[in-house]
Write a protein that holds these residues in place. Sequence first.
Motif, mmCIF file in Angstrom:
data_model
loop_
_atom_site.group_PDB
_atom_site.id
_atom_site.type_symbol
_atom_site.label_atom_id
_atom_site.label_comp_id
_atom_site.label_asym_id
_atom_site.label_seq_id
_atom_site.Cartn_x
_atom_site.Cartn_y
_atom_site.Cartn_z
ATOM 1 N N GLN A 124 26.677 81.501 -34.637
ATOM 2 C CA GLN A 124 27.455 82.629 -35.143
ATOM 3 C C GLN A 124 27.735 83.663 -34.043
ATOM 4 O OE1 GLN A 124 25.062 83.854 -38.583
ATOM 5 N NE2 GLN A 124 26.393 82.638 -39.903
ATOM 6 N N PRO A 125 28.449 83.232 -33.002
ATOM 7 C CA PRO A 125 28.740 84.143 -31.887
ATOM 8 C C PRO A 125 29.657 85.282 -32.304
ATOM 9 C CG PRO A 125 29.987 82.105 -31.687
ATOM 10 C CD PRO A 125 29.028 81.898 -32.807
ATOM 11 N N THR B 46 39.902 76.496 -40.863
ATOM 12 C CA THR B 46 39.059 77.174 -41.850
ATOM 13 C C THR B 46 37.821 77.775 -41.189
ATOM 14 O OG1 THR B 46 39.806 75.718 -43.636
ATOM 15 C CG2 THR B 46 37.711 76.854 -43.966
ATOM 16 N N ALA B 47 37.206 77.023 -40.269
ATOM 17 C CA ALA B 47 36.015 77.525 -39.571
ATOM 18 C C ALA B 47 36.350 78.749 -38.726
ATOM 19 C CB ALA B 47 35.421 76.423 -38.699
ATOM 20 N N GLN C 66 33.768 87.032 -40.622
ATOM 21 C CA GLN C 66 32.405 87.505 -40.377
ATOM 22 C C GLN C 66 32.346 88.504 -39.219
ATOM 23 O OE1 GLN C 66 30.104 83.920 -39.880
ATOM 24 N NE2 GLN C 66 30.457 83.256 -41.994
ATOM 25 N N GLY C 67 33.522 88.839 -38.662
ATOM 26 C CA GLY C 67 33.582 89.891 -37.652
ATOM 27 C C GLY C 67 33.660 89.438 -36.216
ATOM 28 N N PRO D 85 36.840 92.955 -32.857
ATOM 29 C CA PRO D 85 36.102 92.187 -33.860
ATOM 30 C C PRO D 85 36.962 91.980 -35.114
ATOM 31 C CG PRO D 85 34.689 93.862 -32.903
ATOM 32 C CD PRO D 85 36.069 94.130 -32.382
ATOM 33 N N GLY D 86 36.956 90.757 -35.621
ATOM 34 C CA GLY D 86 37.768 90.442 -36.788
ATOM 35 C C GLY D 86 39.215 90.145 -36.470
#
Length: 298
Positions: free
Chosen positions: A146-147, A169-170, A177-178, A26-27
């Motif tokens: 927001q998967p 950017t997205a 957001q992880g 994650p991240g």
Amino acid sequence: MLEVSQLSKSFGNLKALQDVNFTVKPGEIMGLIGQNGAGKSTTFHSILQFLHYDGQITWQHRPITEAVFDTIGYLPEERSLMPKLTVAQQILYLARLKNQATKTIRAEIGPWLDRFEVKGQPNSKIKALSKGNQQKVQLICTLIHQPKLIILDEPFSGLDPVNVALLETAILNARDQGAAIIFSSHDMGNVSALCDHLVMLNRGEMVLHGELQAIREQFGKTVITVTTDWSVERLQTLPTVTEVHALTPGRYRLIIADPAAGPTIFQALSQGRYIEEFSQQPPSLDQIFKLKAGANHA
């Protein structure tokens, strides 16, 4: 965390993947690179359980099942929108397949269209949009819920530089957001700009795996960029120089066999005088890609 362990896949006598191993936390953002047919899409399809395969793939230390699919965002290489639907209908349809609340997603459509600068309204027909705007709508469908795991197969294909920047950017926002993100691209600029680490496949085998800078440094500082009035023929006489490429008039890229020859080459070119440019660096990711893609890993 996405964990892929000893992943192999054959189609008849064709070995599409052989012992592929990597993790994406994650991240983190991982780039998956390789020539057409190297096994990138097969890797994605295996993660998504579209294929039977050998090996083990887990998300958060558990097998990927239908219950996990709602937390995955997937952009396939072949875009697949329904042209007769409106933008809002298309986004809501795919969001409902992810068990998202209609009211929640409907409220997000406008902001997402603005974020991607889509030239169209929620009630615009998909078929009325340009190809580029249709692609951005499909990206919104991939990201709007927001998967936690995002898989993007050639997401930058066909986008102009402005829209590439919007997508970058997205992707970075999703990372912050992880989300754990894995994407494929033939553009090493996208990979260099976004990825924490990468995997390169060649004929289904892993030929590179690691952090970007660490991979570059594996090849040594074998690239010199220099501004000089020397001719190409004279540059070729310098110690361990194997290639000379003219970049612009008076500016050259030298490929050297021995990085230790750098100071000697600098002294020869400068002769104790000011020199406008002399930079010795590891090869770029694009150069490494060409080198490894051309290697024989049969």
